[in-house]
Structures are given as C-alpha cells and as structure tokens.
Write a protein that holds these residues in place. Structure first.
Motif, PDB file in Angstrom:
ATOM      1  N   GLY A   1       0.831  -1.196   0.000  1.00  0.00           N
ATOM      2  CA  GLY A   1       0.000   0.000   0.000  1.00  0.00           C
ATOM      3  C   GLY A   1       0.866   1.247   0.000  1.00  0.00           C
ATOM      4  O   GLY A   1       1.790   1.366   0.781  1.00  0.00           O
TER       5      GLY A   1
ATOM      6  N   ASN B   1      -2.878   3.927  -3.835  1.00  0.00           N
ATOM      7  CA  ASN B   1      -3.144   2.778  -4.703  1.00  0.00           C
ATOM      8  C   ASN B   1      -4.249   1.920  -4.095  1.00  0.00           C
ATOM      9  O   ASN B   1      -4.702   2.162  -2.973  1.00  0.00           O
ATOM     10  CB  ASN B   1      -1.872   1.974  -4.995  1.00  0.00           C
ATOM     11  CG  ASN B   1      -1.308   1.269  -3.778  1.00  0.00           C
ATOM     12  OD1 ASN B   1      -1.754   1.436  -2.656  1.00  0.00           O
ATOM     13  ND2 ASN B   1      -0.292   0.444  -4.021  1.00  0.00           N
ATOM     14  N   LYS B   2      -4.689   0.942  -4.863  1.00  0.00           N
ATOM     15  CA  LYS B   2      -5.815   0.109  -4.444  1.00  0.00           C
ATOM     16  C   LYS B   2      -5.511  -0.682  -3.173  1.00  0.00           C
ATOM     17  O   LYS B   2      -6.361  -0.819  -2.298  1.00  0.00           O
ATOM     18  CB  LYS B   2      -6.200  -0.844  -5.583  1.00  0.00           C
ATOM     19  CG  LYS B   2      -7.488  -1.575  -5.353  1.00  0.00           C
ATOM     20  CD  LYS B   2      -7.907  -2.355  -6.576  1.00  0.00           C
ATOM     21  CE  LYS B   2      -9.233  -3.040  -6.317  1.00  0.00           C
ATOM     22  NZ  LYS B   2      -9.725  -3.701  -7.518  1.00  0.00           N
ATOM     23  N   ALA B   3      -4.299  -1.191  -3.044  1.00  0.00           N
ATOM     24  CA  ALA B   3      -3.940  -1.957  -1.844  1.00  0.00           C
ATOM     25  C   ALA B   3      -4.038  -1.078  -0.596  1.00  0.00           C
ATOM     26  O   ALA B   3      -4.540  -1.519   0.440  1.00  0.00           O
ATOM     27  CB  ALA B   3      -2.532  -2.540  -1.975  1.00  0.00           C
TER      28      ALA B   3
ATOM     29  N   ALA C   1      -5.951   1.660  -0.243  1.00  0.00           N
ATOM     30  CA  ALA C   1      -7.369   1.957  -0.021  1.00  0.00           C
ATOM     31  C   ALA C   1      -8.087   0.752   0.593  1.00  0.00           C
ATOM     32  O   ALA C   1      -8.900   0.899   1.512  1.00  0.00           O
ATOM     33  CB  ALA C   1      -8.030   2.355  -1.336  1.00  0.00           C
ATOM     34  N   ASN C   2      -7.779  -0.438   0.110  1.00  0.00           N
ATOM     35  CA  ASN C   2      -8.410  -1.646   0.651  1.00  0.00           C
ATOM     36  C   ASN C   2      -7.957  -1.932   2.085  1.00  0.00           C
ATOM     37  O   ASN C   2      -8.743  -2.405   2.900  1.00  0.00           O
ATOM     38  CB  ASN C   2      -8.135  -2.851  -0.243  1.00  0.00           C
ATOM     39  CG  ASN C   2      -8.914  -2.794  -1.533  1.00  0.00           C
ATOM     40  OD1 ASN C   2      -9.928  -2.100  -1.643  1.00  0.00           O
ATOM     41  ND2 ASN C   2      -8.455  -3.504  -2.538  1.00  0.00           N
TER      42      ASN C   2
ATOM     43  N   LYS D   1      -9.969   0.422   4.213  1.00  0.00           N
ATOM     44  CA  LYS D   1     -11.360  -0.020   4.238  1.00  0.00           C
ATOM     45  C   LYS D   1     -11.514  -1.253   5.126  1.00  0.00           C
ATOM     46  O   LYS D   1     -12.418  -1.332   5.958  1.00  0.00           O
ATOM     47  CB  LYS D   1     -11.828  -0.323   2.814  1.00  0.00           C
ATOM     48  CG  LYS D   1     -13.269  -0.722   2.713  1.00  0.00           C
ATOM     49  CD  LYS D   1     -13.662  -0.957   1.261  1.00  0.00           C
ATOM     50  CE  LYS D   1     -15.084  -1.425   1.151  1.00  0.00           C
ATOM     51  NZ  LYS D   1     -15.445  -1.682  -0.247  1.00  0.00           N
TER      52      LYS D   1
ATOM     53  N   ARG E   1       2.828   6.677  -7.272  1.00  0.00           N
ATOM     54  CA  ARG E   1       2.673   5.256  -6.919  1.00  0.00           C
ATOM     55  C   ARG E   1       3.962   4.484  -7.186  1.00  0.00           C
ATOM     56  O   ARG E   1       4.369   3.636  -6.399  1.00  0.00           O
ATOM     57  CB  ARG E   1       1.505   4.645  -7.690  1.00  0.00           C
ATOM     58  CG  ARG E   1       0.158   5.005  -7.136  1.00  0.00           C
ATOM     59  CD  ARG E   1      -0.950   4.177  -7.754  1.00  0.00           C
ATOM     60  NE  ARG E   1      -1.153   4.485  -9.154  1.00  0.00           N
ATOM     61  CZ  ARG E   1      -2.079   5.329  -9.609  1.00  0.00           C
ATOM     62  NH1 ARG E   1      -2.887   5.931  -8.779  1.00  0.00           N
ATOM     63  NH2 ARG E   1      -2.202   5.552 -10.892  1.00  0.00           N
TER      64      ARG E   1
END
Length: 129
Positions: free
Chosen positions: A63, A82-84, A86-87, A90, A112
C-alpha cells in the motif's frame, strides 16, 4: 485483528522513517513541488509537501500512502495512493486523518511508482537481514 495488523504495519513504517532526505531505504521519500519538476514528467500531484511511504499488508500487498509534512507519525493515517492502500484502510475500518491531499484530476502513476520502490527497498532490507 485487522486493525492490529494495520497498526503494526504503520508502526513498522514509522519506525523506518528516519530524517534522511530522498532516501528510499528509510521507508519513505520526501516530496515537494519545487523538487518534483526536475525529476518527474507529471505535474506535482499533492497540495503540499510531504512523504510518500509504503505499508505492507499480508493479504492485500503493498500500500502506497501520502502524508503531508507535520502529519507523518504513527498517529496519522495517510491518503491512500493505490488500491492496496485503499483496501487496507477499508478493511481496517479506519479513515485517513491528514489534511492536504491529492490535487483533483492529477496523474498519480509516478507517485505510486515511487511508493512501490520504497516497498521494494524495505522488503530487500528485511530479506537481507
């Protein structure tokens, strides 16, 4: 349990962050608008100076986060890049709590990439020990 994992990752990240300018091996890279333009092709993506850092999550991967200057210790949750990241936020049920974020409509690809290089350097250091 997930909050504990994220807290541990943030603490590891904070422990690695020593005051070394532009040092990928330190766990972060200091960034500012004035320094960005000489080294990068995309416009500076943040609203202030700060640090791009990496936190590794076992299930979600690497992340990448942005923390503005003055908001870099373990009590702050940076802006996910990045998506990692954000996940991870969350999944942990926490919210970024730093002011100054990403400019609207900017390309984050270079930011990134910098953060992923930080991750790679951190993993290299761990594996080399």
């Amino acid at each position: 349990m997930r909050k504990l994992i994220l807290a541990a990752a943030i603490l590891v990240l904070a422990a690695c962050a020593t005051p070394q300018d532009d040092s990928y091996g330190a766990g972060f890279v200091a960034v500012s608008e004035s320094d960005w333009y000489g080294d990068h092709y995309t416009p500076y993506p943040f609203t202030t100076s700060g640090e791009i850092s990496c936190a590794y999550h076992v299930e979600l991967g690497r992340g990448v986060f942005f923390n503005p200057v003055g908001f870099t210790d373990e009590s702050y949750v940076g802006t996910p890049l990045n998506k990692a990241a954000a996940n991870t936020i969350k999944l942990s049920g926490i919210t970024p709590n730093v002011p100054y974020r990403v400019k609207t409509g900017v390309d984050l690809s270079e930011a990134r990439e910098i953060g992923l290089r930080v991750c790679d350097e951190q993993l290299d250091k761990i594996e080399g020990v």
